[in-house]
Structures are given as structure tokens and as C-alpha cells.
Design a protein around this motif. Structure first.
Motif, PDB file in Angstrom:
ATOM      1  N   GLY A 190       8.981  -0.283 -13.191  1.00  0.00           N
ATOM      2  CA  GLY A 190       8.106  -0.231 -12.020  1.00  0.00           C
ATOM      3  C   GLY A 190       6.903  -1.132 -12.253  1.00  0.00           C
ATOM      4  N   TYR A 191       6.704  -2.062 -11.322  1.00  0.00           N
ATOM      5  CA  TYR A 191       5.667  -3.090 -11.485  1.00  0.00           C
ATOM      6  C   TYR A 191       4.581  -2.826 -10.446  1.00  0.00           C
ATOM      7  CZ  TYR A 191       4.177  -8.044 -12.160  1.00  0.00           C
ATOM      8  OH  TYR A 191       3.506  -9.201 -12.449  1.00  0.00           O
ATOM      9  N   ILE A 192       3.349  -2.730 -10.889  1.00  0.00           N
ATOM     10  CA  ILE A 192       2.233  -2.342 -10.011  1.00  0.00           C
ATOM     11  C   ILE A 192       1.112  -3.367 -10.188  1.00  0.00           C
ATOM     12  CG2 ILE A 192       0.551  -0.513  -9.495  1.00  0.00           C
ATOM     13  CD1 ILE A 192       2.570   1.371 -11.139  1.00  0.00           C
ATOM     14  N   ILE A 193       0.673  -3.969  -9.082  1.00  0.00           N
ATOM     15  CA  ILE A 193      -0.350  -5.011  -9.188  1.00  0.00           C
ATOM     16  C   ILE A 193      -1.715  -4.479  -8.747  1.00  0.00           C
ATOM     17  CG2 ILE A 193      -0.993  -7.367  -8.607  1.00  0.00           C
ATOM     18  CD1 ILE A 193       1.877  -8.030  -8.154  1.00  0.00           C
ATOM     19  N   VAL A 194      -2.671  -4.678  -9.647  1.00  0.00           N
ATOM     20  CA  VAL A 194      -4.056  -4.232  -9.459  1.00  0.00           C
ATOM     21  C   VAL A 194      -4.892  -5.473  -9.114  1.00  0.00           C
ATOM     22  CG1 VAL A 194      -6.011  -3.153 -10.681  1.00  0.00           C
ATOM     23  CG2 VAL A 194      -3.670  -2.380 -11.157  1.00  0.00           C
ATOM     24  N   GLU A 195      -5.981  -5.288  -8.380  1.00  0.00           N
ATOM     25  CA  GLU A 195      -6.870  -6.421  -8.069  1.00  0.00           C
ATOM     26  C   GLU A 195      -7.314  -7.135  -9.345  1.00  0.00           C
ATOM     27  OE1 GLU A 195      -9.418  -4.901  -4.193  1.00  0.00           O
ATOM     28  OE2 GLU A 195     -10.104  -4.349  -6.179  1.00  0.00           O
ATOM     29  N   PRO A 196      -7.472  -8.465  -9.361  1.00  0.00           N
ATOM     30  CA  PRO A 196      -7.381  -9.352  -8.205  1.00  0.00           C
ATOM     31  C   PRO A 196      -5.943  -9.792  -7.875  1.00  0.00           C
ATOM     32  CG  PRO A 196      -8.114 -10.598 -10.116  1.00  0.00           C
ATOM     33  CD  PRO A 196      -8.000  -9.171 -10.554  1.00  0.00           C
ATOM     34  N   GLY A 197      -5.007  -9.608  -8.782  1.00  0.00           N
ATOM     35  CA  GLY A 197      -3.591  -9.881  -8.484  1.00  0.00           C
ATOM     36  C   GLY A 197      -3.162 -11.335  -8.619  1.00  0.00           C
ATOM     37  N   LEU A 250       6.323  -2.224  -6.846  1.00  0.00           N
ATOM     38  CA  LEU A 250       6.215  -0.978  -6.080  1.00  0.00           C
ATOM     39  C   LEU A 250       5.178  -1.031  -4.971  1.00  0.00           C
ATOM     40  CD1 LEU A 250       6.565   1.584  -8.994  1.00  0.00           C
ATOM     41  CD2 LEU A 250       8.315   0.806  -7.396  1.00  0.00           C
ATOM     42  N   ASN A 251       4.129  -1.840  -5.158  1.00  0.00           N
ATOM     43  CA  ASN A 251       3.129  -1.899  -4.085  1.00  0.00           C
ATOM     44  C   ASN A 251       3.235  -3.195  -3.274  1.00  0.00           C
ATOM     45  OD1 ASN A 251       2.063  -3.100  -6.477  1.00  0.00           O
ATOM     46  ND2 ASN A 251      -0.038  -2.883  -5.754  1.00  0.00           N
ATOM     47  N   SER A 252       4.447  -3.740  -3.188  1.00  0.00           N
ATOM     48  CA  SER A 252       4.664  -4.885  -2.299  1.00  0.00           C
ATOM     49  C   SER A 252       4.857  -4.400  -0.859  1.00  0.00           C
ATOM     50  CB  SER A 252       5.902  -5.667  -2.733  1.00  0.00           C
ATOM     51  OG  SER A 252       6.111  -6.732  -1.832  1.00  0.00           O
ATOM     52  N   LYS A 253       4.380  -5.227   0.076  1.00  0.00           N
ATOM     53  CA  LYS A 253       4.615  -4.924   1.498  1.00  0.00           C
ATOM     54  C   LYS A 253       5.923  -5.566   1.963  1.00  0.00           C
ATOM     55  CE  LYS A 253       0.302  -6.247   2.117  1.00  0.00           C
ATOM     56  NZ  LYS A 253      -0.972  -6.682   2.644  1.00  0.00           N
ATOM     57  N   SER A 254       6.566  -6.311   1.047  1.00  0.00           N
ATOM     58  CA  SER A 254       7.794  -7.024   1.401  1.00  0.00           C
ATOM     59  C   SER A 254       9.011  -6.319   0.815  1.00  0.00           C
ATOM     60  CB  SER A 254       7.711  -8.453   0.837  1.00  0.00           C
ATOM     61  OG  SER A 254       8.993  -8.999   0.726  1.00  0.00           O
ATOM     62  N   ILE A 255       9.993  -6.104   1.677  1.00  0.00           N
ATOM     63  CA  ILE A 255      11.223  -5.449   1.190  1.00  0.00           C
ATOM     64  C   ILE A 255      11.940  -6.346   0.165  1.00  0.00           C
ATOM     65  CG2 ILE A 255      12.714  -6.264   3.069  1.00  0.00           C
ATOM     66  CD1 ILE A 255      14.030  -3.479   2.985  1.00  0.00           C
ATOM     67  N   THR A 306      -1.849 -15.113  -8.382  1.00  0.00           N
ATOM     68  CA  THR A 306      -0.683 -15.686  -7.678  1.00  0.00           C
ATOM     69  C   THR A 306       0.399 -14.638  -7.416  1.00  0.00           C
ATOM     70  OG1 THR A 306      -1.101 -17.776  -8.784  1.00  0.00           O
ATOM     71  CG2 THR A 306       1.047 -17.527  -7.756  1.00  0.00           C
ATOM     72  N   VAL A 307       0.673 -13.817  -8.400  1.00  0.00           N
ATOM     73  CA  VAL A 307       1.766 -12.845  -8.208  1.00  0.00           C
ATOM     74  C   VAL A 307       1.425 -11.835  -7.115  1.00  0.00           C
ATOM     75  CG1 VAL A 307       1.082 -11.183 -10.012  1.00  0.00           C
ATOM     76  CG2 VAL A 307       3.491 -11.463  -9.416  1.00  0.00           C
ATOM     77  N   GLY A 308       0.153 -11.516  -6.960  1.00  0.00           N
ATOM     78  CA  GLY A 308      -0.265 -10.603  -5.902  1.00  0.00           C
ATOM     79  C   GLY A 308      -0.026 -11.221  -4.529  1.00  0.00           C
ATOM     80  N   ARG A 309      -0.309 -12.536  -4.435  1.00  0.00           N
ATOM     81  CA  ARG A 309      -0.143 -13.246  -3.159  1.00  0.00           C
ATOM     82  C   ARG A 309       1.351 -13.455  -2.859  1.00  0.00           C
ATOM     83  NH1 ARG A 309      -3.214 -17.036  -4.698  1.00  0.00           N
ATOM     84  NH2 ARG A 309      -1.613 -18.608  -4.979  1.00  0.00           N
ATOM     85  N   VAL A 310       2.041 -14.031  -3.845  1.00  0.00           N
ATOM     86  CA  VAL A 310       3.476 -14.315  -3.639  1.00  0.00           C
ATOM     87  C   VAL A 310       4.250 -13.014  -3.392  1.00  0.00           C
ATOM     88  CG1 VAL A 310       5.569 -15.210  -4.770  1.00  0.00           C
ATOM     89  CG2 VAL A 310       3.408 -16.429  -5.002  1.00  0.00           C
ATOM     90  N   GLY A 311       3.902 -11.987  -4.126  1.00  0.00           N
ATOM     91  CA  GLY A 311       4.616 -10.712  -4.008  1.00  0.00           C
ATOM     92  C   GLY A 311       4.143  -9.851  -2.849  1.00  0.00           C
ATOM     93  N   GLN A 312       3.212 -10.386  -2.066  1.00  0.00           N
ATOM     94  CA  GLN A 312       2.679  -9.656  -0.888  1.00  0.00           C
ATOM     95  C   GLN A 312       2.283  -8.226  -1.263  1.00  0.00           C
ATOM     96  OE1 GLN A 312       5.079 -10.387   2.756  1.00  0.00           O
ATOM     97  NE2 GLN A 312       6.097 -11.937   1.532  1.00  0.00           N
ATOM     98  N   ALA A 313       1.489  -8.139  -2.327  1.00  0.00           N
ATOM     99  CA  ALA A 313       1.114  -6.812  -2.822  1.00  0.00           C
ATOM    100  C   ALA A 313      -0.022  -6.210  -2.003  1.00  0.00           C
ATOM    101  CB  ALA A 313       0.692  -6.909  -4.282  1.00  0.00           C
ATOM    102  N   ASP A 314       0.099  -4.931  -1.757  1.00  0.00           N
ATOM    103  CA  ASP A 314      -1.001  -4.134  -1.227  1.00  0.00           C
ATOM    104  C   ASP A 314      -1.768  -3.697  -2.486  1.00  0.00           C
ATOM    105  OD1 ASP A 314      -2.617  -2.478   0.224  1.00  0.00           O
ATOM    106  OD2 ASP A 314      -1.117  -0.883   0.434  1.00  0.00           O
ATOM    107  N   LEU A 315      -2.672  -4.568  -2.937  1.00  0.00           N
ATOM    108  CA  LEU A 315      -3.261  -4.430  -4.271  1.00  0.00           C
ATOM    109  C   LEU A 315      -3.919  -3.065  -4.482  1.00  0.00           C
ATOM    110  CD1 LEU A 315      -5.018  -7.923  -4.478  1.00  0.00           C
ATOM    111  CD2 LEU A 315      -2.865  -7.267  -5.573  1.00  0.00           C
ATOM    112  N   VAL A 316      -3.753  -2.528  -5.681  1.00  0.00           N
ATOM    113  CA  VAL A 316      -4.490  -1.318  -6.066  1.00  0.00           C
ATOM    114  C   VAL A 316      -5.926  -1.745  -6.352  1.00  0.00           C
ATOM    115  CG1 VAL A 316      -4.741   0.480  -7.834  1.00  0.00           C
ATOM    116  CG2 VAL A 316      -2.452  -0.167  -7.028  1.00  0.00           C
ATOM    117  N   ARG A 317      -6.885  -1.088  -5.702  1.00  0.00           N
ATOM    118  CA  ARG A 317      -8.296  -1.433  -5.948  1.00  0.00           C
ATOM    119  C   ARG A 317      -8.701  -1.058  -7.368  1.00  0.00           C
ATOM    120  NH1 ARG A 317      -9.587   1.756  -1.632  1.00  0.00           N
ATOM    121  NH2 ARG A 317     -10.988   2.801  -3.060  1.00  0.00           N
TER     122      ARG A 317
END
Ligand code: 1GP
Length: 245
Positions: free
Chosen positions: A127-134, A97-102, A136-147
Motif C-alpha cells: 500500500g503506497y500513500i503519498i504525503v505532502e508535498p508529493g 491508495l490515495n490516488s483519485k485515479s482508478i 512528481t509522483v503526487g502529481r503524476v499519480g493524481q494523489a489526494d495528498l495526506v496533509r
């Protein structure tokens, strides 16, 4: 009974533990060994997947390995539209849900939808939500990480997931994260949801497992700790017991 019904029933009885096995991290024999030991240690479900893209054949071999040594249901935790297999009991039909990639929000899902229907595999909307630090999945998924101090954003994503009709919400710190999702975020998200809350990433000790469970996680996921353990049973058993206390 569907796998989702099974998850909901187990969540109504107490805390649930899921063991994540990444097919990219080991061969099917090692996956089978981890699965057998994890089941003996009290895990309730297996998740298979990760952020390294692998094809369906490799995924299927890993699932065969798990099923050769354990009986608990196997749920695919896909990193892309190619990670599908008819051998699993279900698959998370998930949106980051917080990815910047469609791609991670919707395109992989659109690509996989018809093949999944042909496979007749149960799809569990999540619904998948990535929190910092995220990680590999945060990077690969282009997440706008939740602080880590921004529970309000995590709540907004989670409530949106429920309003979309998703059946589960997953708060992820990233596999191998030095820290799990903060208790303050888990607590606020749990208070705002009527659907089960899954929390994973960076849970390696009984203390961490107990803290995540007490904060409100219905499902506690561990992956790396079993992959790295010399003795999977004696490493996982106290972690699972602490979650369920
Ligand atoms: C990753 O949340 C899972 O998606 C598990 O994380 O590998 O850190 O246990 P760990």
C-alpha cells in the motif's frame, strides 16, 4: 527464501535501508556504479523505478547494470504497468491508495497481473500513500495528498492496506522533496501497523535518516542523494549508519 521473507527477517533484526535507482535518471553504467558503492556503504536492497514511465527493455538494462556490480536483491518499484522485467528478484504489486485515479488504484495492476504471472516474478503486495508535498509522483499519480498535519488520514490508509492483506506500507513524501514525511505521521502509522513500514522521499542527511528511523520506519529509502553525490560511498555510508543506530 522469498524477497518478502528476507525483508521481514532483516526488519526483525534492525532498521533496513533500500537504495532507489531511477532508470530514467541515468544510464545503466551509472546505475551500476551507484549500486556497487551503495552496497559497499551497507544498503540492504535495491529498488528500481520511479514516476517517469519507461519500457521494460530500459528497465531490464538498468537491472542488468545493478546486478553486474551488486548482489543485494533488486525490487521493481513500478510507475506503470509497462515497468516490469523478469530480471528483477521481485516487484512491489502496489496500489496508490490515495490516488483519485482508478489507473493507479487498480488498472495498471490488472494490466500487469497476467504478464507478471507468466514471468514467474515474486509480487509483494504494498500500500503506497503519498504525503505532502508529493512532488512528481503526487502529481503524476493524481494523489489526494495526506496533509503534513493529518496523521489520522495516514493511519486510516495504512490500516486499510493491512486489512486488504498487503504485506508492506510505504509512506512517500515524493522523490527530491524538501522535507521528509513528518515524524508525527510516521510514529502514529507505525503504532497502528503489524506489517513493516517503509518511508522515503527527501531523506538526504544522517540527521534526517536517524529521525525517520527513530520515529518508527522499519525501512528507510533514499534515492536522489546517491544520484547527485560526487562520492556515493562517503555520502551514503553515514546516512545508512544513522538509520541503523
Ligand atoms: C522516492 O522515496 C523515494 O520514491 C526516494 O526519495 O529521491 O528524495 O531520496 P528521494
Amino acid at each position: 527464501m522469498t524477497v518478502l521473507e528476507d525483508i521481514k527477517i532483516e526488519c526483525s533484526k534492525g532498521k533496513v535501508h533500500m537504495t532507489l535507482i531511477d532508470p530514467a535518471a541515468q544510464d545503466p553504467d551509472k546505475s551500476a556504479t551507484i549500486a556497487g558503492e551503495a552496497e559497499r556503504a551497507g544498503t540492504d536492497f535495491f529498488m528500481v523505478g520511479g514516476s517517469t514511465d519507461i519500457d521494460g527493455k530500459r528497465l531490464s538494462r538498468c537491472i542488468e547494470g545493478i546486478k553486474s556490480s551488486a548482489d543485494k536483491p533488486v525490487i521493481i518499484f513500478p510507475g506503470s504497468s509497462s515497468m516490469i522485467s523478469p530480471l528483477a528478484d521481485a516487484i512491489y504489486f502496489m496500489s496508490l491508495l490515495n490516488s483519485k485515479s482508478i489507473d493507479f488504484l487498480m488498472r495498471h495492476q490488472v494490466t500487469a497481473a497476467v504478464p507478471l504471472r507468466k514471468m514467474k516474478i515474486e509480487t509483494i503486495p504494498m500500500g503506497y500513500i503519498i504525503v505532502e508535498p508529493g512532488m512528481t509522483v503526487g502529481r503524476v499519480g493524481q494523489a489526494d495528498l495526506v496533509r503534513r498535519d493529518d496523521a489520522a488520514s495516514a493511519v486510516s490508509y495504512a490500516v486499510a492496506a493491512q486489512m486488504f492483506g498487503m504485506s508492506l506500507v510505504y509512506l512517500e513524501a515524493g522523490s527530491g522533496s524538501p522535507e521528509h514525511v513528518p515524524g508525527s505521521i510516521i510514529r502514529r502509522v507505525k503504532e497502528s501497523l503489524d506489517i513493516p513500514l517503509i518511508v522515503g522521499g527527501g531523506i538526504r542527511t544522517p540527521e534526517a535518516s536517524a529521525e525517520v528511523a527513530r520515529a518508527g520506519a522499519d525501512v528507510i529509502v533514499t534515492g536522489t542523494v546517491a544520484e547527485r553525490a560526487q562520492d556515493v560511498y562517503s555520502t551514503l555510508e553515514p546516512i545508512i549508519r544513522a538509520a541503523k543506530l
